[in-house]
Design an enzyme around this catalytic site. Structure first.
Site, PDB file in Angstrom:
ATOM      1  N   ASN A 117     -10.152   0.023  -0.179  1.00 13.00           N
ATOM      2  CA  ASN A 117      -8.694   0.075  -0.097  1.00 13.00           C
ATOM      3  C   ASN A 117      -8.121  -0.502  -1.391  1.00 13.00           C
ATOM      4  O   ASN A 117      -8.202  -1.700  -1.631  1.00 13.00           O
ATOM      5  CB  ASN A 117      -8.235  -0.742   1.123  1.00 13.00           C
ATOM      6  CG  ASN A 117      -6.728  -0.733   1.302  1.00 13.00           C
ATOM      7  OD1 ASN A 117      -5.978  -0.371   0.403  1.00 13.00           O
ATOM      8  ND2 ASN A 117      -6.275  -1.160   2.470  1.00 13.00           N
ATOM      9  N   CYS A 120       0.813  -1.231   0.000  1.00 13.38           N
ATOM     10  CA  CYS A 120       0.000   0.000   0.000  1.00 13.38           C
ATOM     11  C   CYS A 120       0.843   1.276   0.000  1.00 13.38           C
ATOM     12  O   CYS A 120       0.331   2.355  -0.280  1.00 13.38           O
ATOM     13  CB  CYS A 120      -0.951   0.018   1.197  1.00 13.38           C
ATOM     14  SG  CYS A 120      -2.102  -1.359   1.182  1.00 13.38           S
ATOM     15  N   HIS A 151      -3.340   7.433   2.383  1.00 12.99           N
ATOM     16  CA  HIS A 151      -3.744   6.119   1.872  1.00 12.99           C
ATOM     17  C   HIS A 151      -5.137   5.817   2.419  1.00 12.99           C
ATOM     18  O   HIS A 151      -5.427   6.041   3.589  1.00 12.99           O
ATOM     19  CB  HIS A 151      -2.740   5.060   2.330  1.00 12.99           C
ATOM     20  CG  HIS A 151      -3.186   3.661   2.068  1.00 12.99           C
ATOM     21  ND1 HIS A 151      -3.674   3.259   0.844  1.00 12.99           N
ATOM     22  CD2 HIS A 151      -3.231   2.563   2.869  1.00 12.99           C
ATOM     23  CE1 HIS A 151      -4.000   1.979   0.907  1.00 12.99           C
ATOM     24  NE2 HIS A 151      -3.751   1.531   2.130  1.00 12.99           N
TER      25      HIS A 151
END
Ligand code: UT7
Length: 326
Positions: A283, A113, A253
């Site tokens: 996500n 990520c 994020h």
């Protein structure tokens, strides 16, 4: 001095929308739980025909168009992804051909990520060194292929998508002001895919035991993420002698609304200075920041001279920030 400056952004989301109501039909969960524990309402899922390079191509085309730069002018392509089309060659090499960036070097970058933050930082270093002048940076994921659709602890979170930026060499004060990257591999098994690599190559037993899918101890990851991201934003501000009130926009994020809120709270930042797309995108790992950045740009929330802080945390663990004067 010369630094990397973003001159165009683009993004792409697959058409298929998977809502929380849809997930209730698939695993033992409920809509209210997903919304309150994650902030996610829906996420996108790539079609069977789409691989990561297809999503990347759509986002990259839009970024080049926004930058008014032709693919043939690009010196380097970096694709941040955890879900490459193939074990090899790289998705960046496939994209280089598809988009016609004939003179560009190309490689993938894997920091889960945090991949897009690592990629921005890497591109900025190439520009500062003078080696390259025009770089295409893409974050793209088809996480739906790595998700165990029987595991309610992970399948409710992740989504597919891609975002891209074009970074060019720029003299003056606008561009990347700083980047800070971190890693700690000591807790890698809190968030990982056990099988499918050289440690546990694909075989029938591995597939039967679902070892080729994402495993996450969500609550433990959550706690580490909140601390690491809080420290990371303080580190970026201190390094630039800035205070939190100097930040015009935080683009974090998009993992969980509660993690985003915790970072904003630590900075004392009102939520109108925070870009939130987790409700619509879920996500999307390395794609989440470029997707959120492009959303903010297209909504007119990004203006020349703005101080923009990007931060991310992910598997590895990896985490870090990039501070930009737009
Ligand atoms: O992308 C970068 C890295 N990833 C992250 O940053 C993700 C970080 N983690 C998270 O976002 C959260 O930990 C989750 C959203 C994954 C989970 O939320 P949580 O509040 O940490 O839940 P939990 O794992 O502590 O579970 C709490 C309860 C458990 O039930 P009991 O044991 O208290 O009875 C779980 O079994 O919630 C249950 N649960 C669910 N209930 C309904 C877990 N998943 C679900 C679900 N629906 N989908």
């Amino acid at each position: 001095m010369t630094r990397g400056r973003i001159v165009g952004t683009g993004s792409y989301l697959p058409e298929k929308i998977l809502t929380n109501a849809d997930l209730v039909q698939m695993v033992d969960t409920d809509e209210e739980w997903i919304l309150t524990r994650t902030g996610i309402r829906e996420r996108r899922i790539a079609s069977k025909e789409q691989a990561t390079s297809d999503l990347a191509l759509n986002a990259a085309k839009k970024a080049l168009e926004a930058a008014s730069i032709g693919a043939e002018e690009i010196d380097l392509i970096i694709v941040a992804t955890t879900t490459p089309d193939l074990p090899f060659p790289s998705t960046a090499a496939l994209l280089q051909h598809k988009i016609g960036a004939k003179k560009a070097a190309a490689f993938d970058l894997q920091a889960v990520c945090t991949g897009f933050i690592y990629a921005l930082s890497t591109a900025d270093q190439y520009i500062r060194s003078g080696m390259y002048k025009k770089i295409l940076i893409v974050g793209a994921e088809v996480l739906s292929r790595l998700v165990d659709w029987k595991d309610r602890g992970t399948c409710i979170i992740f989504g597919d998508g891609a975002g891209a930026v074009v970074m060019v060499a720029s003299k003056g004060h606008n561009g990347v002001l700083s980047s800070h990257l971190h890693a700690d591999g000591s807790q890698s098994e809190l968030l990982y895919v056990p099988g499918g690599g050289s440690r546990l190559p694909i075989n029938q037993e591995l597939v039967d035991s679902r070892q080729h899918y994402i495993k996450m101890k969500g609550n433990e990851v959550f706690k580490v993420a909140v601390t690491a991201l809080g420290d990371s934003v303080t580190e970026a501000l201190d390094a630039n002698n800035l205070k939190s009130e100097d930040i015009d926009l935080l683009i974090p994020h998009q993992a969980n609304i509660r993690i985003i809120n915790a970072t904003a709270k630590r900075l004392g930042l009102p939520l109108d200075k925070v870009v939130i797309t987790v409700d619509k995108h879920g996500n999307t790992s390395a794609a989440s920041i470029p997707l959120a950045l492009d959303t903010a740009v297209r909504e007119g929330r990004v203006n020349e001279g703005d101080i923009i802080l990007l931060d991310a945390f992910g598997g590895g663990f990896t985490w870090g920030s990039v501070l930009i004067k737009w």
